[in-house]
Structures are given as C-alpha cells and as structure tokens.
Design a protein around this motif. Structure first.
Motif, PDB file in Angstrom:
ATOM      1  N   GLY A  47       0.945  -1.039  -0.275  1.00 50.17           N
ATOM      2  CA  GLY A  47      -0.023  -0.153  -0.003  1.00 50.17           C
ATOM      3  C   GLY A  47       0.837   1.382   0.028  1.00 50.17           C
ATOM      4  N   PRO A  48       1.617   1.165   0.801  1.00 56.17           N
ATOM      5  CA  PRO A  48       2.907   2.204   0.759  1.00 56.17           C
ATOM      6  C   PRO A  48       4.011   3.100  -0.194  1.00 56.17           C
ATOM      7  CG  PRO A  48       2.496   1.657   3.255  1.00 56.17           C
ATOM      8  CD  PRO A  48       2.001   0.717   2.112  1.00 56.17           C
ATOM      9  N   LEU A  49       4.086   1.744  -0.858  1.00 52.47           N
ATOM     10  CA  LEU A  49       4.337   2.095  -2.120  1.00 52.47           C
ATOM     11  C   LEU A  49       3.602   2.231  -3.076  1.00 52.47           C
ATOM     12  CD1 LEU A  49       7.237  -1.090  -1.743  1.00 52.47           C
ATOM     13  CD2 LEU A  49       7.571   1.281  -2.133  1.00 52.47           C
ATOM     14  N   ALA A  50       2.909   1.923  -3.088  1.00 47.09           N
ATOM     15  CA  ALA A  50       1.566   2.094  -4.806  1.00 47.09           C
ATOM     16  C   ALA A  50       0.835   3.520  -3.893  1.00 47.09           C
ATOM     17  CB  ALA A  50       0.809   0.758  -4.181  1.00 47.09           C
ATOM     18  N   GLY A  51       1.150   3.745  -2.472  1.00 46.97           N
ATOM     19  CA  GLY A  51       0.972   5.516  -3.059  1.00 46.97           C
ATOM     20  C   GLY A  51       1.568   6.228  -3.176  1.00 46.97           C
ATOM     21  N   ALA A  52       3.067   5.786  -3.045  1.00 42.84           N
ATOM     22  CA  ALA A  52       3.981   6.527  -2.948  1.00 42.84           C
ATOM     23  C   ALA A  52       4.577   6.534  -5.159  1.00 42.84           C
ATOM     24  CB  ALA A  52       5.424   6.015  -2.524  1.00 42.84           C
ATOM     25  N   GLY A  53       3.575   5.621  -5.646  1.00 36.95           N
ATOM     26  CA  GLY A  53       3.584   5.718  -7.340  1.00 36.95           C
ATOM     27  C   GLY A  53       4.161   4.921  -7.472  1.00 36.95           C
ATOM     28  N   TYR A  54       4.970   3.555  -7.094  1.00 33.16           N
ATOM     29  CA  TYR A  54       5.463   1.881  -7.964  1.00 33.16           C
ATOM     30  C   TYR A  54       4.606   1.505  -8.425  1.00 33.16           C
ATOM     31  CZ  TYR A  54       9.432   4.251  -5.002  1.00 33.16           C
ATOM     32  OH  TYR A  54      10.861   5.248  -4.967  1.00 33.16           O
ATOM     33  N   ARG A  55       5.408   0.959  -8.791  1.00 35.51           N
ATOM     34  CA  ARG A  55       4.021  -0.470  -9.536  1.00 35.51           C
ATOM     35  C   ARG A  55       5.277  -1.779  -8.474  1.00 35.51           C
ATOM     36  NH1 ARG A  55       5.335  -3.603 -15.519  1.00 35.51           N
ATOM     37  NH2 ARG A  55       3.451  -5.031 -15.421  1.00 35.51           N
ATOM     38  N   VAL A  56       4.283  -2.332  -7.940  1.00 35.33           N
ATOM     39  CA  VAL A  56       4.982  -3.739  -7.203  1.00 35.33           C
ATOM     40  C   VAL A  56       4.641  -4.825  -7.266  1.00 35.33           C
ATOM     41  CG1 VAL A  56       4.898  -4.530  -4.642  1.00 35.33           C
ATOM     42  CG2 VAL A  56       4.237  -2.006  -5.184  1.00 35.33           C
ATOM     43  N   LEU A  57       5.794  -5.834  -7.225  1.00 32.68           N
ATOM     44  CA  LEU A  57       5.366  -6.693  -8.138  1.00 32.68           C
ATOM     45  C   LEU A  57       5.358  -7.930  -6.928  1.00 32.68           C
ATOM     46  CD1 LEU A  57       4.124  -9.041  -9.578  1.00 32.68           C
ATOM     47  CD2 LEU A  57       7.171  -9.099 -10.505  1.00 32.68           C
ATOM     48  N   THR A  58       4.671  -8.915  -6.136  1.00 34.22           N
ATOM     49  CA  THR A  58       5.078  -9.620  -5.216  1.00 34.22           C
ATOM     50  C   THR A  58       4.508 -10.949  -5.652  1.00 34.22           C
ATOM     51  OG1 THR A  58       2.982 -10.252  -4.186  1.00 34.22           O
ATOM     52  CG2 THR A  58       4.638  -8.633  -2.603  1.00 34.22           C
ATOM     53  N   TRP A  59       5.046 -12.323  -5.916  1.00 39.96           N
ATOM     54  CA  TRP A  59       5.292 -13.339  -5.679  1.00 39.96           C
ATOM     55  C   TRP A  59       5.557 -14.396  -4.450  1.00 39.96           C
ATOM     56  CZ3 TRP A  59       9.781 -15.826  -7.866  1.00 39.96           C
ATOM     57  CH2 TRP A  59      11.663 -15.728  -7.574  1.00 39.96           C
ATOM     58  N   ASP A  60       5.305 -15.281  -5.220  1.00 39.44           N
ATOM     59  CA  ASP A  60       5.244 -16.623  -4.648  1.00 39.44           C
ATOM     60  C   ASP A  60       6.862 -17.249  -5.153  1.00 39.44           C
ATOM     61  OD1 ASP A  60       3.239 -16.378  -2.514  1.00 39.44           O
ATOM     62  OD2 ASP A  60       1.721 -17.976  -3.839  1.00 39.44           O
ATOM     63  N   ILE A  61       7.688 -16.870  -4.248  1.00 39.80           N
ATOM     64  CA  ILE A  61       8.607 -18.393  -4.326  1.00 39.80           C
ATOM     65  C   ILE A  61       8.767 -20.730  -5.064  1.00 39.80           C
ATOM     66  CG2 ILE A  61      10.937 -19.093  -3.835  1.00 39.80           C
ATOM     67  CD1 ILE A  61      11.076 -16.687  -2.483  1.00 39.80           C
ATOM     68  N   ARG A  62       9.018 -20.422  -5.757  1.00 39.86           N
ATOM     69  CA  ARG A  62       8.148 -21.907  -6.215  1.00 39.86           C
ATOM     70  C   ARG A  62       8.899 -22.595  -4.374  1.00 39.86           C
ATOM     71  NH1 ARG A  62      12.321 -24.494 -10.166  1.00 39.86           N
ATOM     72  NH2 ARG A  62      12.143 -23.419 -11.429  1.00 39.86           N
ATOM     73  N   GLY A  63       7.615 -23.830  -4.872  1.00 36.89           N
ATOM     74  CA  GLY A  63       7.709 -23.784  -3.062  1.00 36.89           C
ATOM     75  C   GLY A  63       6.979 -23.509  -1.981  1.00 36.89           C
ATOM     76  N   HIS A  64       6.491 -22.555  -2.607  1.00 37.37           N
ATOM     77  CA  HIS A  64       5.911 -21.491  -1.356  1.00 37.37           C
ATOM     78  C   HIS A  64       4.276 -21.084  -1.909  1.00 37.37           C
ATOM     79  CE1 HIS A  64       9.997 -20.860  -0.358  1.00 37.37           C
ATOM     80  NE2 HIS A  64       9.983 -19.954   0.750  1.00 37.37           N
ATOM     81  N   GLY A  65       3.693 -21.188  -1.147  1.00 34.43           N
ATOM     82  CA  GLY A  65       2.321 -20.466  -1.322  1.00 34.43           C
ATOM     83  C   GLY A  65       1.698 -21.244  -2.012  1.00 34.43           C
ATOM     84  N   ARG A  66       1.548 -20.455  -3.669  1.00 28.49           N
ATOM     85  CA  ARG A  66       0.577 -21.106  -4.717  1.00 28.49           C
ATOM     86  C   ARG A  66       1.288 -21.641  -5.970  1.00 28.49           C
ATOM     87  NH1 ARG A  66      -5.200 -17.314  -5.216  1.00 28.49           N
ATOM     88  NH2 ARG A  66      -3.461 -15.837  -4.970  1.00 28.49           N
ATOM     89  N   SER A  67       2.714 -21.192  -5.561  1.00 31.53           N
ATOM     90  CA  SER A  67       4.277 -21.581  -6.605  1.00 31.53           C
ATOM     91  C   SER A  67       3.715 -23.408  -6.390  1.00 31.53           C
ATOM     92  CB  SER A  67       5.638 -21.392  -6.544  1.00 31.53           C
ATOM     93  OG  SER A  67       4.589 -19.611  -7.007  1.00 31.53           O
ATOM     94  N   ARG A  68       2.778 -24.136  -6.712  1.00 30.05           N
ATOM     95  CA  ARG A  68       3.375 -25.653  -6.005  1.00 30.05           C
ATOM     96  C   ARG A  68       2.185 -25.589  -6.875  1.00 30.05           C
ATOM     97  NH1 ARG A  68       1.533 -27.484  -0.895  1.00 30.05           N
ATOM     98  NH2 ARG A  68       2.788 -28.813  -1.924  1.00 30.05           N
ATOM     99  N   PRO A  69       2.799 -27.525  -7.284  1.00 28.76           N
ATOM    100  CA  PRO A  69       4.056 -28.534  -6.698  1.00 28.76           C
ATOM    101  C   PRO A  69       5.341 -27.731  -6.771  1.00 28.76           C
ATOM    102  CG  PRO A  69       2.954 -29.184  -9.065  1.00 28.76           C
ATOM    103  CD  PRO A  69       2.118 -27.874  -8.660  1.00 28.76           C
ATOM    104  N   ILE A  70       6.032 -28.441  -6.013  1.00 26.21           N
ATOM    105  CA  ILE A  70       7.667 -27.184  -5.968  1.00 26.21           C
ATOM    106  C   ILE A  70       7.954 -27.495  -7.751  1.00 26.21           C
ATOM    107  CG2 ILE A  70       8.731 -29.223  -5.889  1.00 26.21           C
ATOM    108  CD1 ILE A  70      10.424 -27.383  -3.454  1.00 26.21           C
ATOM    109  N   GLY A  71       7.537 -28.805  -8.407  1.00 27.78           N
ATOM    110  CA  GLY A  71       8.320 -28.485  -9.568  1.00 27.78           C
ATOM    111  C   GLY A  71       9.772 -29.567  -9.547  1.00 27.78           C
ATOM    112  N   ARG A  72      10.844 -29.492 -10.925  1.00 30.23           N
ATOM    113  CA  ARG A  72      12.008 -30.204 -10.766  1.00 30.23           C
ATOM    114  C   ARG A  72      12.823 -29.965  -9.033  1.00 30.23           C
ATOM    115  NH1 ARG A  72      16.819 -28.265 -12.151  1.00 30.23           N
ATOM    116  NH2 ARG A  72      15.610 -26.708 -13.084  1.00 30.23           N
ATOM    117  N   VAL A  73      13.090 -31.460  -9.128  1.00 29.10           N
ATOM    118  CA  VAL A  73      14.242 -31.377  -7.930  1.00 29.10           C
ATOM    119  C   VAL A  73      15.579 -32.005  -8.155  1.00 29.10           C
ATOM    120  CG1 VAL A  73      12.539 -30.741  -6.189  1.00 29.10           C
ATOM    121  CG2 VAL A  73      13.231 -32.949  -6.613  1.00 29.10           C
ATOM    122  N   PRO A  74      16.723 -31.900  -7.676  1.00 26.63           N
ATOM    123  CA  PRO A  74      17.035 -31.332  -6.946  1.00 26.63           C
ATOM    124  C   PRO A  74      16.312 -29.584  -7.905  1.00 26.63           C
ATOM    125  CG  PRO A  74      18.604 -32.037  -7.949  1.00 26.63           C
ATOM    126  CD  PRO A  74      17.633 -33.071  -8.604  1.00 26.63           C
TER     127      PRO A  74
END
Length: 233
Positions: free
Chosen positions: A7-34
């Motif tokens: 919110g504060p970043l967007a309010g200051a005029g920035y375009r903000v991208l947040t993402w789920d690193i693979r294996g975290h949140g909804r970036s699943r299944p984890i995919g190729r391992v190792p």
C-alpha cells in the motif's frame, strides 16, 4: 508477507510485484528437484520478462528472498537498479570453513527433526509479535516437509564466497534488532562496510521478519531510500 509494504509503495507511485517463490504459497507443486537459488532467480527473470519489465528494477527480499535477490544482481546486474535486503546473510562474503560445514550439515539435522516441532521453532524464532508468528506458522504449515527440505537444500548451496566482489548498485541492508537467525546480525556490519553504496539500518523492536514486526519504521526507511535512489517518477 509484504502486505504492509504494498500500500505505501503503490501510494508513492510505484508499480509493485509480489510473487510466491517456487515451493511457497501457491507456487506449487515445487517442480523439478533438486533445485537451487539459481533456479529461483531464473524464475524471477522469467516473470519479469513475462510482464514485459525490461528496465532495471528495485529488487527486494527477506531471508531466502534476499538470497535470491543477491543471486539475481550477481548473475544479471543489468536487471537491478537498487537492492533491498531484509534479514539475509551475504552469499559472497568469505566465511570460515566450520560455518560452511554447519550450513551444509543442517540439512541432515532437519531431515530427522520432528516436523511439527521444527515448524513451531521456525514460527517462534521468525518474529517478535504474536500475529507475525502466527503468519509464519500458517506459511510453513502450507509446505510439506519434503518440499521444505528441497528448498533448504538450495539455501545450503547458495554461498559463493568471492573476496573481490562488490555489489555496485545502491543497497538498503536491514535486519531486526532482535533477529537471532544464523549470523545475520553479526556479519551485517562487515557486509555494509564492503559494498560502496550500502545503507545499513537496524529495525528496532523487530525479529527476523522485520518488515512485518515493525512495518511503520521499516516503511519510512524504505521510502526514504527509494526516494533518493529510485524515485517513482
């Protein structure tokens, strides 16, 4: 975990991208391992390309996210205008051999650590405020232990000590005053002294997730830093 910053970043005029690193949140299944931190940095580059973000950007991360941000600026410095680190170890500073061994061997310890107890320890040592501890517990609850071990394996192999290396973009280096994770607090002054454009700020009343434990203080520091080195205009 960056809801208090969007919110504060967007309010200051920035375009903000947040993402789920693979294996975290909804970036699943984890995919190729190792898989390793380099794969995660490649994911971020692919995401920026997908969104047609071609110019250098502000890249920030907390803990593992800060390791990925360092990997990105190391491998593709032309993609990074400024770097924001929260509670991360420097992956390019030389470290004693015993610390390298301790990091590598931690994967073995975690493999045999009862999962419910390990999740409790992670949550209670991650933050100072109870609501942030609850968030951390929910986040780690969403990750199966097998995926956690794969992610941690990547962390244990992320160090690339290079005595002559310097981060040549403006760097905001932060950690909580109460952070007891690894060697973060102990080594931060040496990291700050090494990199020529580094601003080192300790976030008071905050643990490992300093941006969540004390978002008001952290946001002031972040916006002041960006106004100087990466203005929204």
């Amino acid at each position: 975990m960056f809801d208090d910053q969007v919110g504060p970043l967007a309010g200051a005029g920035y375009r903000v991208l947040t993402w789920d690193i693979r294996g975290h949140g909804r970036s699943r299944p984890i995919g190729r391992v190792p898989m390793g931190v380099a794969d995660m940095a490649d994911d971020l580059v692919a995401l920026l390309d997908h969104l047609d973000v071609r110019g250098p950007v502000c890249v920030g991360g907390q803990s593992l996210g800060g390791v990925i941000a360092q990997e990105l600026v190391y491998r593709a410095p032309e993609r990074v205008a400024v770097l924001v680190i929260i509670g991360s170890t420097c992956i390019t500073l030389p470290i004693p051999r015993w610390e390298q061994w301790a990091l590598r061997s931690s994967l073995w310890w975690f493999r045999f650590w009862p999962w419910d107890h390990l999740k409790h320890v992670i949550a209670t040592t991650t933050a100072d405020r109870p609501p942030v501890r609850a968030y951390a517990r929910d986040a780690v609850d969403a990750i199966p232990k097998a995926d956690f071990l794969q992610i941690w394996r990547g962390v244990t192999r992320s160090l690339r000590p290079e005595p002559g290396y310097r981060i040549e973009v403006p760097l905001l280096l932060t950690h909580g005053a109460l952070d007891r994770t690894g060697d973060i607090v102990r080594t931060a002054p040496a990291w700050a002294a090494r990199d020529p454009y580094c601003r080192h700020v300790v976030i008071p009343l905050a643990g490992h997730n300093a941006n969540q434990d004390n978002p008001e203080f952290f946001n002031r520091v972040l916006l002041d830093f960006l106004a100087e080195h990466y203005p929204a205009a």
